[in-house]
Every structure is written in structure tokens, then in C-alpha cells.
Motif scaffolding. Structure first.
Motif, PDB file in Angstrom:
ATOM      1  N   THR A 113       0.831  -1.199   0.000  1.00  0.00           N
ATOM      2  CA  THR A 113       0.000   0.000   0.000  1.00  0.00           C
ATOM      3  C   THR A 113       0.866   1.250   0.000  1.00  0.00           C
ATOM      4  O   THR A 113       1.876   1.318   0.709  1.00  0.00           O
ATOM      5  CB  THR A 113      -0.914   0.005   1.240  1.00  0.00           C
ATOM      6  OG1 THR A 113      -1.694  -1.192   1.256  1.00  0.00           O
ATOM      7  CG2 THR A 113      -1.860   1.192   1.203  1.00  0.00           C
ATOM      8  N   ASN A 114       0.471   2.240  -0.785  1.00  0.00           N
ATOM      9  CA  ASN A 114       1.186   3.507  -0.856  1.00  0.00           C
ATOM     10  C   ASN A 114       0.738   4.388   0.303  1.00  0.00           C
ATOM     11  O   ASN A 114      -0.347   4.980   0.271  1.00  0.00           O
ATOM     12  CB  ASN A 114       0.894   4.194  -2.194  1.00  0.00           C
ATOM     13  CG  ASN A 114       1.638   5.508  -2.356  1.00  0.00           C
ATOM     14  OD1 ASN A 114       2.306   5.982  -1.446  1.00  0.00           O
ATOM     15  ND2 ASN A 114       1.520   6.103  -3.528  1.00  0.00           N
ATOM     16  N   ARG A 115       1.572   4.501   1.337  1.00  0.00           N
ATOM     17  CA  ARG A 115       1.188   5.203   2.554  1.00  0.00           C
ATOM     18  C   ARG A 115       1.163   6.723   2.389  1.00  0.00           C
ATOM     19  O   ARG A 115       0.695   7.431   3.275  1.00  0.00           O
ATOM     20  CB  ARG A 115       2.133   4.833   3.701  1.00  0.00           C
ATOM     21  CG  ARG A 115       1.949   3.407   4.193  1.00  0.00           C
ATOM     22  CD  ARG A 115       0.545   3.213   4.719  1.00  0.00           C
ATOM     23  NE  ARG A 115       0.212   1.804   4.949  1.00  0.00           N
ATOM     24  CZ  ARG A 115      -1.008   1.340   5.035  1.00  0.00           C
ATOM     25  NH1 ARG A 115      -2.029   2.175   4.883  1.00  0.00           N
ATOM     26  NH2 ARG A 115      -1.238   0.066   5.250  1.00  0.00           N
ATOM     27  N   LYS A 116       1.628   7.230   1.276  1.00  0.00           N
ATOM     28  CA  LYS A 116       1.514   8.663   1.026  1.00  0.00           C
ATOM     29  C   LYS A 116       0.070   9.044   0.693  1.00  0.00           C
ATOM     30  O   LYS A 116      -0.319  10.202   0.831  1.00  0.00           O
ATOM     31  CB  LYS A 116       2.429   9.075  -0.128  1.00  0.00           C
ATOM     32  CG  LYS A 116       3.913   8.951   0.187  1.00  0.00           C
ATOM     33  CD  LYS A 116       4.756   9.379  -1.011  1.00  0.00           C
ATOM     34  CE  LYS A 116       6.235   9.251  -0.690  1.00  0.00           C
ATOM     35  NZ  LYS A 116       7.087   9.642  -1.849  1.00  0.00           N
ATOM     36  N   ILE A 117      -0.690   8.054   0.246  1.00  0.00           N
ATOM     37  CA  ILE A 117      -2.075   8.303  -0.165  1.00  0.00           C
ATOM     38  C   ILE A 117      -3.068   7.603   0.749  1.00  0.00           C
ATOM     39  O   ILE A 117      -4.116   8.154   1.081  1.00  0.00           O
ATOM     40  CB  ILE A 117      -2.275   7.840  -1.626  1.00  0.00           C
ATOM     41  CG1 ILE A 117      -1.474   8.743  -2.561  1.00  0.00           C
ATOM     42  CG2 ILE A 117      -3.755   7.836  -2.018  1.00  0.00           C
ATOM     43  CD1 ILE A 117      -1.534   8.350  -4.004  1.00  0.00           C
ATOM     44  N   VAL A 118      -2.757   6.388   1.173  1.00  0.00           N
ATOM     45  CA  VAL A 118      -3.683   5.575   1.962  1.00  0.00           C
ATOM     46  C   VAL A 118      -3.295   5.612   3.437  1.00  0.00           C
ATOM     47  O   VAL A 118      -2.222   5.153   3.813  1.00  0.00           O
ATOM     48  CB  VAL A 118      -3.696   4.117   1.458  1.00  0.00           C
ATOM     49  CG1 VAL A 118      -4.667   3.282   2.279  1.00  0.00           C
ATOM     50  CG2 VAL A 118      -4.063   4.065  -0.021  1.00  0.00           C
ATOM     51  N   LYS A 119      -4.178   6.162   4.270  1.00  0.00           N
ATOM     52  CA  LYS A 119      -3.912   6.251   5.707  1.00  0.00           C
ATOM     53  C   LYS A 119      -4.356   4.991   6.443  1.00  0.00           C
ATOM     54  O   LYS A 119      -3.725   4.562   7.403  1.00  0.00           O
ATOM     55  CB  LYS A 119      -4.631   7.465   6.294  1.00  0.00           C
ATOM     56  CG  LYS A 119      -4.198   8.796   5.690  1.00  0.00           C
ATOM     57  CD  LYS A 119      -5.038   9.934   6.243  1.00  0.00           C
ATOM     58  CE  LYS A 119      -4.697  11.260   5.573  1.00  0.00           C
ATOM     59  NZ  LYS A 119      -5.554  12.365   6.067  1.00  0.00           N
ATOM     60  N   SER A 120      -5.464   4.416   6.001  1.00  0.00           N
ATOM     61  CA  SER A 120      -6.042   3.276   6.698  1.00  0.00           C
ATOM     62  C   SER A 120      -5.189   2.018   6.521  1.00  0.00           C
ATOM     63  O   SER A 120      -4.610   1.780   5.459  1.00  0.00           O
ATOM     64  CB  SER A 120      -7.448   3.005   6.160  1.00  0.00           C
ATOM     65  OG  SER A 120      -7.952   1.783   6.650  1.00  0.00           O
ATOM     66  N   LYS A 121      -5.127   1.220   7.576  1.00  0.00           N
ATOM     67  CA  LYS A 121      -4.453  -0.078   7.508  1.00  0.00           C
ATOM     68  C   LYS A 121      -5.465  -1.220   7.494  1.00  0.00           C
ATOM     69  O   LYS A 121      -5.116  -2.375   7.755  1.00  0.00           O
ATOM     70  CB  LYS A 121      -3.494  -0.228   8.689  1.00  0.00           C
ATOM     71  CG  LYS A 121      -2.343   0.779   8.645  1.00  0.00           C
ATOM     72  CD  LYS A 121      -1.358   0.570   9.783  1.00  0.00           C
ATOM     73  CE  LYS A 121      -0.214   1.575   9.689  1.00  0.00           C
ATOM     74  NZ  LYS A 121       0.771   1.386  10.782  1.00  0.00           N
ATOM     75  N   SER A 122      -6.681  -0.897   7.152  1.00  0.00           N
ATOM     76  CA  SER A 122      -7.752  -1.889   7.091  1.00  0.00           C
ATOM     77  C   SER A 122      -7.486  -2.912   5.995  1.00  0.00           C
ATOM     78  O   SER A 122      -7.039  -2.579   4.890  1.00  0.00           O
ATOM     79  CB  SER A 122      -9.085  -1.178   6.825  1.00  0.00           C
ATOM     80  OG  SER A 122     -10.036  -2.055   6.294  1.00  0.00           O
ATOM     81  N   LEU A 123      -7.795  -4.166   6.282  1.00  0.00           N
ATOM     82  CA  LEU A 123      -7.666  -5.231   5.280  1.00  0.00           C
ATOM     83  C   LEU A 123      -8.665  -5.025   4.153  1.00  0.00           C
ATOM     84  O   LEU A 123      -8.371  -5.317   2.986  1.00  0.00           O
ATOM     85  CB  LEU A 123      -7.896  -6.592   5.948  1.00  0.00           C
ATOM     86  CG  LEU A 123      -6.855  -7.044   6.970  1.00  0.00           C
ATOM     87  CD1 LEU A 123      -7.325  -8.313   7.679  1.00  0.00           C
ATOM     88  CD2 LEU A 123      -5.503  -7.289   6.302  1.00  0.00           C
TER      89      LEU A 123
END
Length: 702
Positions: A113-123
């Protein structure tokens, strides 16, 4: 007794402290757009001011036609072939952002996951992103056929059979309905009939006809299919088989015009159709459960209620199937699966993937909405919106306390209903926390078993898993209450009479309807009037007659007052020139007209209360420099902001269609007639008595 009293007082003190704390937090949010900076110079304020000025037509006297004054330049310059409406731009903006997030939310190099864009760690969020990435890289036709062979051979029938079947001499040894259960799970496709779920007050399984498609592709598939088919069938034999399938499909399709629809016990439906539906649903549920690594199987008793669309048509089509040679029925499934994979899993254009994933029917729509909320909503947006809803509800209560149309008993009942309104702002809370979002989707630990090598297989797994999930959710009333009728990315706000709830979707919490950086008077005019509109929907004529227990709410005088007030609105809107294209004699917009007027009144009251609070603190509301330069007061900006919610141009035919089909009045009526009924508007623009926007007679209910 003393100890008990002390405990109660301590508990009350705690509650009071918490209430005051939250009150201070909410007020602090709005205090930030007041005295600290007299002028709002943010990008949002500048963009908003530019938009206001761009739409206005200063050559129109606001006291003659405020709608033309507020929207006239846009209407004048509008190309009829490109009708403009801000809600379309708003929805397009939402779609573009979601598309950007899904396309860039996965780091192809790191395979994570690209953490610069996606904050959630949801499956669930990761699942949505990874399947979207597979959608962008769809397989070629030959690869699709290989995937088809893999999926088809995973069905519980003999792998020794050569497809398509030439005669009934082949031994399949499986009931067609049980096979269809496995087929729909493996391919995620239901060509014959669909199984859905109605998550209403009485959650039920629904069964209804599937759609007819793809028959015209059967013949041209020959060369492609035979290239991968080891049996090497002649074209003549293949044509014969295809014609048998087309004839069969035409027969079962003829029964789609059946009329009888409704709820029925599963065992009664079994008796009527002569089929083992308990087995069908057990296969559907338990195979789905296996994807969650569940161990215990579930049995169906037959006492379950199901909702069946066009029962007689379905039963007759099932009789046709039972009287059709088995090899034709199974060839039908075989051909349907091939055409489905080739049609659905080949990229038709660059919009194919966004259209699928942005659909309200997409199983991971709440996970995608979570992505949108995390990425797009400005900090404090939800808190401000919640504060606005609470303040607007309080204004409605205060308004009702002084309403002379209703007797005391009726007023108290309405006020109680207003106090008990539940609001869902943006996303329900359960979808904001990763653990709760994953719990909703039944995900724990890993999703590797749900992601296959290609989009075809992954999407089929998703659909079959979602069907199991719906079975599971039907047993959870709390979750159902939160998600019923909730399509998270649609541009929508509504009030539900059955649950006394107001829902404001996250798509509404963005420019130009709302922006956390805009002054409070703009937000109350824009989204506040919409929220107020929905609040006023809690009062309807039926409430005056009876309550949920069937008892009288209001007396005859109250009902007469309501009807007299409603008649005033009917005559006012009927006589407006914009309605001459088809509204005469039609009162279909009355409910929405009353809500429009109530929404304006509540928004204005609440904006005034907020202004007084700020002034009492010795502060000043933030100003919009570009509008102040035009000598506009904040009250005038409030009315302009509200009016520009409705800016749109119409052709005569479009206006006529709108009046006949839409429960809302056209934009000009929604603006001018509501403002005519509010005396404060005429004061703000110094409209003389008797001018079009300051009539001598006004209508009101709130």
C-alpha cells in the motif's frame, strides 16, 4: 441514601463536564473562523468568492428576481447542449478523486500500500485497492479462456466430460439447482436468477430473474473456443448445440413477465417449485463461510422468509428447466460463463474499472468510501457538520415551541421527535475505525486467500464472499440499522421516517456545498439549508392524524391549520410563472416545497444564533474580501450562497419533464418563493413592499 445521592451527583457532574467539554470543542472550531483573522484569505475562501461573482448577474434587480440575480450570468452564458448543474460537477469531482486514490494507492515497485495516499491499515481497504489494480491489468482473451477452464474444472462435476456436451448420454450426476449454487459462487455470476438481500425492517433473502445477455455472441465464439478445446467439435455440431441453448434461453425468458411478488416461506417455495432450496442456500452460505476459514456449517430449516419477485414466472421457468434435456441446461451454463468472462473482464475503455468500483452495488463500497473520506475531507469537517446538525435541530425545536399552528400536545410530540432524530454524518462510525470496518467485512489476519492470480478469479471470490457476508449481516440488527439504504459514495442526503434518521453522505462535505475553511454563514446557507430541509421532513400530515401506535396526535383544529398552511404553498407555487409548463393542478411538489421553506428558515435562524454568539464574545465573523469589496453584507452573502445551490439553466422541454417527474420544484421556484416567504430577506436587500421579492402575503409552516 446519602452515599447513593453522592454517587448520582458525581455521575451527573461527569456527564455535565463531558457535555461542556464537547460544547467548547465545537464552539472552538467555529471561533477559529472569527476574530483571529478578520478576513478569510485561504484558497477555499478565494475560490468560493470567485465562484459567487462568476454566477451573478448584477444587471438584475435582486428585488425583482433573486434567482436571476444570483445565477443569471451562468444561465445567460450556458450552452443548451451542455446543461450545467453543480451537483454533476460535485459527483464528477468525487469520482475523480476516488479513481486517483485507487490507481495510486498501491506501490507497484514495493508491492504494498502507498502510505503517502492511503492512511487506513484496514484489510478491506487493501482488498479494494489490490483488486482495482488487477482490474487495470486485465488478461487477454486467450488468458481469459485459460482462467475459464480453471474455474469450470473446479466445479463439482466430472473433469472427464468434453464441453459442450453433445447429448444426454453424459453422466453429470448433479441436480441443476445445486450446480447453479456452485456455479454462481465460482464465477460470481447469476444468469438465470439472482439471489440478493433486502436489509429492511424484516431482513430477507430475495430471489429475482437474472438478465438476458450474450446470446448473440455464442456463434462467433466457435473459433476462439475450439482453439482451446481438446475435443475438436465440428462447426455444424457446435452450431446445433448453440441453437438448442438459444431456444432454451428464449423459453425461460418468456416467463419474466410474471406478476405475483412477495414474501414466502422457504418450504412453501420448495413445494411450489419442486426444488430443494434448502440445499441451494446451504451450499451458498457454507462455501462462502469457508472463504472466511469458518468451520461450522449452517443448515436451513425451511421456515425462513424469502422475498420472491414474479413467483409465477420463476416457477414456470423452473418447470421448463426440469423438462429440458440435461445436456442443454448445462451447455447453457457453460456458454453463459464463457461469454460472461470475455465480456466482463476485457477492458472496454478507460472508464470500465472506475464504473465497476464506484457502483453502489460494489461489495467493498464502504472500504472505498473510507479511502475517500481519509484522503479528501479536510480536518474538522465531520465535527463541524455534526455541530451544524445539532444546532439546526435546536433551532427546529425552538421554532416549534413558538409555532401557533399546532396545539400544545402536537407541539410536544413534534419536539420529542426532533430531539430523538439520529444523525449519520459522513460515514457511520463503525467504518471510520479499521478494526470495525474489517469486522463488518469479517476479515482477520490476512486476505491472501481472497486475492487470486487475476482479476477474473479475485472478483468472483469477492462476490461469493459478499453473499456469505450478507447472510451473516441479516442476523445483526444493529449493523443493518446503520447501513440500510446507505450508498456511501452517492450524492445524497435524506431523512428516514421509519428510523427517524438524517443521513448526510460524505460526498456532501466538500466544495461548493461545504468546506471546513469557509465562514460559518456560508456553510449554514449551503449545506445548512439542506440539513434543515431534511429535518423538516420529520413532520408530515400523517403525523398529525396518527402516531406509530395509531393514536390521534392533533385535534381537528390543528389539522385544519396544517391544511390551510399547505394550501397557501400550493397556490403560491401553482401561480408562479415557471410552473406554467405543467404544474397547474399538480401538488406533487408540496412536501418538498414545505421542506425547502422550512430548511431556509432553520438555516437562517441557526446562522443568526451563531452570529450573536460570536458577537457576544466580542469577536467578529470572518469576511470574504472579494465580496466585501462589492459592498456585500454577510447576510446578503448568506442569501446568495443559498440561492446558488440551485443555479441551473433549462430548456422548455427539460423544465416540463422536470416538473412532471421530480418531486422538487424547479430551481427558480425553490429560490424565489422561499425567499419571498422570509421577511428578513426583503430587509437585507431593501426590497419595497409589494415588489416581487417582498409580497404582502407569505406562507409558513416552520
Amino acid at each position: 441514601m446519602k452515599a447513593t445521592t453522592t454517587k448520582i451527583l458525581s455521575f451527573s457532574s461527569i456527564i455535565l463536564s463531558i457535555t461542556l467539554l464537547f460544547s467548547n470543542i465545537f464552539h472552538h472550531i467555529y471561533d477559529n473562523d472569527s476574530a483571529n483573522n478578520l478576513f478569510c484569505i485561504s484558497e477555499a475562501c478565494d475560490k468560493y468568492s470567485e465562484n459567487v461573482l462568476k454566477l451573478m448577474n448584477n444587471s438584475v434587480d435582486p428585488c425583482d428576481n433573486f434567482y436571476q440575480y444570483a445565477c443569471g450570468t451562468m444561465i445567460r452564458d450556458q450552452n443548451d447542449s451542455q446543461i450545467h448543474f453543480f451537483t454533476k460537477d460535485l459527483q464528477n469531482g468525487v469520482n475523480d478523486q476516488v479513481r486517483y486514490i485507487l490507481e495510486n494507492g498501491w506501490d507497484q515497485r514495493k508491492k504494498e500500500t502507498n502510505r503517502k495516499i492511503v492512511k487506513s491499515k484496514s484489510l478491506a481497504v487493501e482488498w479494494a485497492i489490490r483488486i482495482y489494480q488487477q482490474c487495470l491489468h486485465r488478461p487477454k482473451p486467450d488468458d481469459v479462456l485459460q482462467t475459464f477452464d480453471k474455474l469450470w474444472n473446479s466445479l463439482p462435476i466430472s473433469p472427464e466430460l468434453s464441453w459442450p456436451l453433445e447429448s444426454n448420454n453424459n453422466s453429470i450426476n448433479m441436480d441443476w439447482l445445486d450446480f447453479y449454487a456452485h456455479f454462481s459462487i465460482v464465477f460470481g455470476y447469476e444468469p438465470l436468477f439472482k439471489v440478493g438481500f433486502s436489509l429492511g425492517n424484516d431482513p430477507t433473502i430475495t430471489i429475482f430473474f437474472g438478465s438476458k445477455n450474450g446470446t448473440h455472441d455464442y456463434h462467433i465464439l466457435y473459433n476462439l473456443v475450439m482453439k482451446n478445446n481438446t475435443g475438436k467439435m465440428s462447426k455444424e455440431k457446435y452450431e446445433k448445440i448453440v441453437n438448442e441453448v438459444i431456444d432454451f434461453e428464449d423459453k425461460i425468458t418468456n416467463f419474466k413477465k410474471g406478476k405475483r411478488t412477495g414474501q414466502i416461506f422457504l418450504k412453501v417455495f420448495e413445494s411450489a417449485s419442486g426444488l430443494n432450496w434448502k440445499s441451494f442456500f446451504e451450499i451458498t452460505y457454507n462455501v462462502g463461510k469457508s472463504l472466511k476459514n469458518g468451520k461450522n456449517s449452517t443448515n436451513f430449516s425451511g421456515d425462513e422468509l424469502i422475498w420472491v419477485g414474479r413467483v409465477d414466472g420463476l416457477v414456470n421457468s423452473f418447470k421448463v428447466i426440469q423438462n429440458t434435456p440435461e445436456h442443454i441446461v448445462f451447455n447453457y451454463f457453460w456458454l453463459k460463463a464463457i461469454t460472461y468472462l470475455l465480456n466482463e473482464f476485457q477492458p472496454k475503455n478507460q472508464e470500465t474499472c472506475p464504473n465497476i468500483f464506484l457502483s453502489d452495488q460494489f461489495p467493498l463500497s464502504f472500504a472505498i468510501a473510507r479511502l475517500y473520506v481519509d484522503y479528501s475531507l479536510k480536518p474538522g469537517s465531520k465535527l463541524k457538520a455534526i455541530h451544524m446538525v445539532n444546532q439546526l435541530k435546536q433551532s427546529a425545536i425552538e421554532s416549534m415551541k413558538h409555532n401557533t399552528l399546532f396545539d400544545n400536545e402536537m407541539r410536544e410530540r413534534i419536539i420529542e421527535k426532533l430531539r430523538n432524530i439520529i444523525d449519520i454524518i459522513s460515514l457511520p462510525e463503525m467504518f471510520i475505525v479499521d478494526e470495525h470496518l474489517d469486522e463488518f467485512y469479517g476479515l482477520h489476519g490476512s486476505i491472501s486467500h481472497l486475492i487470486r492470480n487475476n482479476y477474473c478469479e479475485s472478483y468472483a471470490k469477492l462476490l461469493s464472499y459478499y453473499k456469505y457476508l450478507m447472510f451473516r449481516l441479516m442476523k445483526n440488527d444493529t449493523i443493518i440499522e446503520d447501513i440500510i439504504y446507505f450508498s456511501p459514495l452517492s450524492l445524497d442526503a435524506f431523512y428516514s421516517h421509519s428510523t427517524n434518521r438524517i443521513v448526510i453522505k460524505p460526498t456532501f462535505l466538500r466544495f461548493p456545498l461545504f468546506d471546513a475553511e469557509l465562514p460559518f454563514y456560508v456553510n449554514y446557507a449551503k449545506i445548512g439549508s439542506i440539513i434543515g430541509h431534511e429535518i423538516t421532513h420529520c413532520l408530515k400530515k400523517d403525523d398529525i392524524k396518527i402516531d406509530n401506535g395509531g393514536e390521534k396526535w392533533g385535534r381537528n383544529k390543528t389539522l385544519r391549520n396544517f391544511e390551510d398552511s399547505a394550501q397557501c404553498f400550493i397556490e403560491q407555487y401553482r401561480n408562479y410563472s415557471e410552473h406554467s409548463y405543467g404544474l397547474l393542478g399538480n401538488i406533487s411538489t408540496l412536501i418538498e416545497d414545505i421542506a425547502d421553506n422550512g430548511g431556509l428558515s432553520l438555516a437562517y435562524m441557526t446562522y443568526q444564533d451563531e452570529l450573536k454568539r460570536i458577537l457576544n464574545l466580542g469577536k467578529q465573523p470572518q469576511l470574504l474580501p472579494r465580496l466585501v469589496d462589492k459592498k456585500m453584507t454577510i447576510e446578503q452573502i448568506f442569501f446568495l450562497s443559498l440561492a446558488q445551490n440551485q443555479c441551473r439553466s433549462f430548456t422548455r422541454n427539460e423544465l416540463k419533464f422536470l416538473i412532471q417527474q421530480d418531486p422538487h420544484s424547479p430551481g427558480e421556484s425553490r429560490v424565489n418563493l422561499c425567499l419571498q416567504n422570509l421577511d428578513k430577506f426583503a430587509e437585507s436587500f431593501n426590497c419595497s413592499i409589494g415588489s416581487p421579492m417582498n409580497p404582502k402575503k407569505r406562507c409558513f409552516l416552520w
